[in-house]
Design an enzyme around this catalytic site. Structure first.
Site, short mmCIF file in Angstrom:
data_model
loop_
_atom_site.label_atom_id
_atom_site.label_comp_id
_atom_site.label_asym_id
_atom_site.label_seq_id
_atom_site.Cartn_x
_atom_site.Cartn_y
_atom_site.Cartn_z
CE LYS A 78 87.51 7.14 62.46
NZ LYS A 78 88.61 6.18 62.42
NE ARG A 91 86.33 3.89 65.18
CZ ARG A 91 85.13 4.40 64.89
NH1 ARG A 91 84.32 4.79 65.86
NH2 ARG A 91 84.75 4.52 63.63
N GLY A 117 91.06 4.79 54.97
CA GLY A 117 91.90 3.61 54.82
C GLY A 117 93.39 3.85 55.02
CG MET A 162 95.86 7.36 59.00
SD MET A 162 96.56 8.69 59.82
CE MET A 162 96.29 8.29 61.46
NE ARG A 206 84.22 9.25 56.28
CZ ARG A 206 85.07 8.25 56.38
NH1 ARG A 206 86.09 8.33 57.18
NH2 ARG A 206 84.90 7.16 55.67
CG HIS A 235 91.00 1.47 49.44
ND1 HIS A 235 91.85 1.42 48.36
CD2 HIS A 235 91.46 2.46 50.23
CE1 HIS A 235 92.79 2.32 48.51
NE2 HIS A 235 92.58 2.97 49.64
NE ARG A 277 98.71 41.41 23.20
CZ ARG A 277 99.42 40.39 23.67
NH1 ARG A 277 99.70 40.32 24.96
NH2 ARG A 277 99.80 39.43 22.87
CD GLU A 287 102.03 43.48 29.01
OE1 GLU A 287 102.10 42.26 29.06
OE2 GLU A 287 101.67 44.11 28.01
CB SER A 343 93.70 44.22 30.80
OG SER A 343 93.70 42.81 30.80
N GLY A 355 98.33 42.00 32.80
CA GLY A 355 98.95 40.89 32.09
C GLY A 355 99.90 40.24 33.07
CB THR A 356 99.27 38.08 35.99
OG1 THR A 356 98.43 37.19 35.29
CG2 THR A 356 98.43 39.06 36.77
CG ASN A 357 101.10 35.09 31.52
OD1 ASN A 357 100.66 34.65 32.58
ND2 ASN A 357 100.59 34.81 30.35
CG ASP A 358 105.30 40.10 29.58
OD1 ASP A 358 106.49 39.74 29.71
OD2 ASP A 358 104.69 40.10 28.50
CB CYS A 367 94.10 39.25 29.95
SG CYS A 367 95.54 40.31 29.73
CE1 TYR A 425 88.86 41.44 31.55
CE2 TYR A 425 87.82 43.57 31.89
CZ TYR A 425 88.82 42.79 31.32
OH TYR A 425 89.77 43.38 30.53
P1 ADP Z 1 88.43 4.20 59.32
O1 ADP Z 1 88.92 5.53 59.77
O2 ADP Z 1 89.36 3.49 58.44
O3 ADP Z 1 87.04 4.28 58.80
P2 ADP Z 1 87.35 3.22 61.81
O4 ADP Z 1 88.01 3.67 63.05
O5 ADP Z 1 86.13 3.91 61.45
O6 ADP Z 1 88.41 3.27 60.63
O7 ADP Z 1 87.11 1.68 61.94
C1 ADP Z 1 86.70 0.89 60.89
C2 ADP Z 1 85.51 0.10 61.25
O8 ADP Z 1 85.75 -0.66 62.42
C3 ADP Z 1 84.28 0.90 61.59
O9 ADP Z 1 83.59 1.26 60.45
C4 ADP Z 1 83.49 -0.07 62.41
O10 ADP Z 1 82.74 -0.91 61.58
C5 ADP Z 1 84.56 -0.85 63.13
N1 ADP Z 1 84.66 -0.36 64.49
C6 ADP Z 1 85.45 0.60 64.98
N2 ADP Z 1 85.24 0.79 66.30
C7 ADP Z 1 84.27 -0.07 66.65
C8 ADP Z 1 83.58 -0.35 67.87
N3 ADP Z 1 83.86 0.29 68.98
N4 ADP Z 1 82.64 -1.30 67.83
C9 ADP Z 1 82.36 -1.96 66.71
N5 ADP Z 1 82.95 -1.75 65.54
C10 ADP Z 1 83.90 -0.81 65.50
MG MG Z 2 85.45 4.65 59.65
MG MG Z 3 90.97 1.98 58.92
#
Ligand code: ADP
Ligand code: MG
Ligand code: MG
Length: 934
Positions: free
Chosen positions: A49, A120, A129, A131, A387, A505, A671, A799, A818, A820-823, A885, A905
């Site tokens: 991020k 963040r 989701g 962390m 990303r 999610h 074989r 093998e 060839s 024979g990686t099992n044996d 094989c 191959y």
């Molecule tokens: P995750 O890694 O779970 O996607 P984010 O750090 O991206 O978590 O945060 C989740 C959401 O929170 C983002 O998609 C955004 O909508 C909101 N958010 C995070 N930072 C800001 C910010 N500085 N201003 C406004 N919204 C934010």
């Molecule tokens: Mg995010």
């Molecule tokens: Mg989050």
């Protein structure tokens, strides 16, 4: 060689630390206002991020709210030093906060002009989701009036405040403090309940309909509840909130569900997360504000249209959490639930246009499909994240093909865009269209993860895991999924949720895994107490059967018939032929029957790398040949044995000929028999009697002969080519069957290319002896059939370690090797393949071995023998054909190894052939790309 690299690594590591000691460590990188100290390549240090925020701001000059990234090194430090920070961190954070204050002309904690930030998380690899992120940090009794004065909107300010209390109490005061409340009794759930009560009281559905006065009361109620439940005051100081949040993000790296996710995804536990502190922008400032998630292409099917969802007057994760039904970005994004809702394109045309231009720019820059998070504050667009987007197999293949056409990527890059697991999805089951045609869905939802799944209803993750462990398919039915469900979602064959949109999610995670998934199936009425779900006017219990069509979003009663997919998929065929253009390694199949050979050809096999003659003594139609084989084994004299061998001949020829015919045009490696003789002695009394009668002997004599076949160590006993040495007539007969089949096929207009393979060789003289017999049979067949040109070759399996060591000699007499990686694995380790159950698990647990060598080729040990054998063999005979094989032939990592070692191959089971074609192409593509980089 290994030693050398270790030393070298130690040296460079030492160098690095001394350098660091001289220069004060840099723990923070700032970004924003068209500048950035970091960039997109610094994912290890800044997390995904943070690195991409820097790239968007510094390189692409996109509108990114100013902020800074605390590096992953601080996370490592934190965990290595009893949860403390490096000494300079405090002053570094303060200095960087000052920088933001200058850029935004706001002040953190100020009464008049307060700056709010988000904290963040952001690891190197995305962990959706898993962390924590906390928004609206800096709101306190002191700063609230200032915010209200500035915005003139108390409703907005208290909406932000109640969100802060919810997130902060959950993430910092509960989770990071190590409090583990019972299911459903966490602080977030409790506060959510209070929010729900207010909505019920007011008779409204959306949070946005709650007026300011009610939110003010709710916030006070929230704080009282936090104090009561967690025995601590909600912090009313901006700095305290900030450091609490930073610590909580670092702590969340080792949270239970983050660890579980990393285990599933094979993400190293020592990477650590970065922390991003960023100026808040507000999507919840009324109807001219919004927040959303988008993809530069459709991640569910690969369509090359901008795709996404948004919510007006919302903040943060409202879209992902599936609280309200999100609206579509544009017409391409509308689905059954959202088609009546206004698009962003219509509602905020200016912001949409800008966003559309940005997404195009991002794709050009990153050469890939991106997942984008954005917020619109009073018509002004802000980019919050980008990303590389997760996608399922269908989409991955579609995008790879499209991007090559668009010249966005090369064919080498394209083959690297689809993982073997994603390709596997396209070869996964789907509902048989014939079975589906006759039935009506009982419910419809959003098609979040394509493919089909039939299974048994369960309502909890734990039950899904239990069912999977008992070998059954589970359909996990939930109101919505949350990150705690991660293991259950993994275990389930299909997922069905009542709430959530295409970017929820459940949808995100399912897509990442290529799991069949339907979300937002609003008509479900789930009753967790009775463990029932009502849909289509009928109630279904836990344990009832259900079928999902994740491609269409349809739910069916009962278990419908499933199909093996792959056939008739044009994209799959096109993508695999792209792979074929890139790869240099050939791919063959292990096939023992005509049927398998035909299947293998369909999957793109270029010949057979292993045809095991003894297969005809197992399974279908094996009664008769098996009986004769037993007679041969238990015969008392040479004449008797020779007669039995002759009797066996027509069966052998029939099978060999049919298989070679199916593979016409390609080489077929046959074989010579390698049966563990004792295994073929019948154990059932009536079978024993029948055989004794046929042989004209008493049961006592029969038992004597059978006992004589007993071996203490059959794996190292009278098997493989040792049989051909002691009973030359067996080799003669097999060779004759091979050559007569080939001769007849040639006469019938086919192209037969037999390769005779000698198993279990330990010395070149075995080959010399066998080749004499094979030649004798060949000459006889040519004389008899008068066929003009009959090409054949004789090679050997490698093998036994001794044969690998003496490969130079062996290659003098062999046309091909060839492996024979099992044996070979069995004998190199001295581990009996059939007996590892009692100790290997402990080896893995204690970390003595990294992986089961029978599943993952041991490249260091067994691999060294292979490398030696290939080099020596090719020294002796430069055009020596080399193949593999064993089971490893279809394992992507092993295929890459074979490519590197210059194999001709790989050969694997028919079903693995497409995966091997991809793996071979990826290995070759990596070479090409590495060369280009130089
Ligand atoms: P995750 O890694 O779970 O996607 P984010 O750090 O991206 O978590 O945060 C989740 C959401 O929170 C983002 O998609 C955004 O909508 C909101 N958010 C995070 N930072 C800001 C910010 N500085 N201003 C406004 N919204 C934010
Ligand atoms: Mg995010
Ligand atoms: Mg989050």
């Amino acid at each position: 060689m290994v030693k050398k690299t270790v030393k070298k690594a130690a040296k460079t590591a030492a160098k690095k630390t001394t350098k660091k000691a001289v220069k004060a460590a840099k723990y923070i990188y700032s970004f924003g206002a068209g500048k950035a100290e970091g960039n997109g390549k610094m994912k290890e240090l800044l997390g995904g991020k943070g690195a991409n925020l820097a790239e968007m701001s510094g390189q692409l000059k996109l509108p990114v709210p100013p902020g800074f990234t605390i590096t992953t090194e601080v996370c490592t430090y934190y965990w290595n030093n009893k949860r403390t920070y490096p000494k300079t961190l405090k002053s570094d954070v303060e200095a960087n906060l000052k920088k933001i204050e200058r850029e935004t002309k706001k002040v953190f904690g100020s009464e008049k002009n307060p700056l709010l930030v988000s904290v963040r998380s952001g690891a190197r690899a995305s962990m959706p989701g898993m962390m924590e992120t906390i928004l609206n940090i800096g709101l306190t009794e002191k700063t609230i009036p200032g915010m209200i004065a500035k915005t003139g909107d108390p409703r907005f300010v208290y909406d932000a405040y109640r969100r802060l209390i919810m997130m902060y109490s959950d993430v910092v005061m509960e989770k990071a403090a190590g409090i583990e409340p019972k299911d459903g009794e966490g602080i977030r759930k409790i506060l959510d309940g209070l929010l729900g009560d207010v909505k019920t009281k007011l008779g409204v559905k959306d949070d946005t309909q709650i007026p300011a006065e009610e939110l003010i009361k709710l916030c006070a109620e929230f704080k009282k509840t936090v104090k009561k439940v967690l025995k601590k005051d909600f912090p009313d100081n901006a700095m305290e909130q900030l450091w609490g949040a930073i610590g909580a993000v670092f702590a969340s790296w080792n949270g239970k569900r983050a660890i579980a996710y990393r285990n599933i995804e094979n993400i190293p536990h020592d990477w650590g997360t970065a922390v991003n502190v960023q100026t808040m922008v507000f999507g919840n400032m009324g109807d001219t504000s919004a927040t959303g998630v988008a993809f530069t292409r459709n991640p569910g099917n690969g369509d090359s249209h901008f795709y996404g969802e948004y919510l007006v007057n919302a903040q943060g994760e409202d879209v992902v959490a599936g609280i309200r039904t999100p609206s579509p970005m544009n017409k391409w994004s509308a689905n059954a639930h959202s088609k009546h809702l206004p698009t962003l394109e219509k509602v905020m045309p200016k912001a949409y246009k800008e966003l559309d231009a940005i997404q195009k720019k991002l794709e050009k820059h990153f050469h890939d499909m991106l997942d984008i998070e954005f917020t619109i504050e009073d018509q002004k667009l802000w980019m919050l994240q980008c990303r590389v987007g997760k996608r399922n197999g269908t989409a991955a293949v579609q995008m790879a093909l499209d991007m090559v056409k668009e010249r966005l990527i090369t064919k080498e890059e394209a083959v690297l865009r689809v993982t073997p697991a994603q390709l596997g999805e396209l070869l996964l089951p789907a509902i048989d269209p014939k079975a589906e045609a006759g039935v009506t869905p009982i419910a419809k939802g959003l098609p979040a993860g394509p493919g089909g799944a039939a299974g048994t209803i369960v309502f909890s993750s734990l039950d899904a895991i239990k069912l999977q462990e008992s070998g059954q398919n589970a359909i996990l039915v939930r109101e919505e999924t949350n990150p705690e469900d991660i293991e259950g979602m993994r275990a389930a064959a299909g997922i069905l949720t009542q709430r959530g949109g295409m970017t929820s999610h459940a949808a995100l995670v399912a897509r990442g895994w290529g799991k069949c998934c339907i979300v937002g199936c609003g008509e479900l009425e789930i009753n967790l107490n009775d463990k029932t779900v009502k849909m289509g006017g009928k109630t279904y219990k836990e344990g009832d059967a259900l079928t999902l069509n994740g491609t269409k979003g349809f739910v069916y009663e009962g278990a419908l018939k499933m199909l093996a997919a792959g056939e008739g998929n044009k994209n799959l065929a096109a993508f695999l032929s792209l792979c074929d253009k890139v790869r240099t390694l050939k791919v063959r199949a292990n096939a023992d029957t005509e049927e398998d050979a035909l299947k293998a050809r369909k999957f793109g096999a270029e010949g057979i790398g292993l045809f095991r003659i003894e297969h005809m003594f197992y399974g279908k139609n094996s009664e008769k040949p098996l009986f004769i084989l037993r007679k041969m084994i238990l015969s008392g004299s040479e004449e008797e044995r020779k007669a039995a061998v002759e009797e066996l001949f027509p069966f052998m020829k029939r099978d060999i000929k049919a298989t070679m015919k199916a593979m016409s045009g390609y080489s077929v490696t046959i074989r010579l028999m390698d049966p563990p003789l004792h295994e073929f002695v019948p154990t059932l009394p009536e079978k024993q009697q029948e055989l004794a009668k046929e042989l004209g002997i008493t049961m006592d004599v029969f038992k004597e002969r059978a006992a004589a076949l007993h071996e203490v160590n059959p794996m190292m006993g009278h098997r493989g080519i040792r049989l051909g040495i002691t009973y030359p007539e067996i080799t003669l007969m097999q060779s004759r069957a091979i050559f007569e089949s080939a001769a007849e096929l040639i006469k019938e207009g086919h192209k037969a290319v037999p390769e005779v393979m000698i198993p279990l060789t330990c010395d070149v003289n075995e080959i010399v002896a066998q080749k004499k017999l094979i030649r004798e049979a060949y000459d006889a067949v040519v004389a008899k059939t008068k066929v003009k040109k009959l090409n054949y070759s004789v090679g050997t399996m490698i093998e036994i370690p001794r044969a690998a060591v003496l490969a130079y000699e062996v290659a003098g007499e062999a046309d091909f090797f060839s492996f024979g990686t099992n044996d070979l694995t069995q004998m190199t380790f001295g581990f009996s393949r059939d007996d590892i159950g009692s100790f290997l698990p402990e080896y893995l647990k204690q970390g003595i071995l990294e992986a089961d060598p029978f599943q993952t080729l041991d490249q260091r040990g067994v691999g060294m023998l292979i490398q030696h054998a290939v080099n020596e063999g090719r020294d002796q005979k430069p055009n020596l054909k080399v193949g593999i094989c064993g089971e490893h032939g279809g394992d992507p990592e092993s295929v890459e190894f074979c490519h590197r070692e210059g194999f001709t191959y790989v050969s694997c089971s028919a079903f693995r052939v497409p995966i091997a074609r991809l793996a071979a192409a990826q290995a070759a593509a990596k070479d090409v790309l590495a060369k280009k980089r130089k």
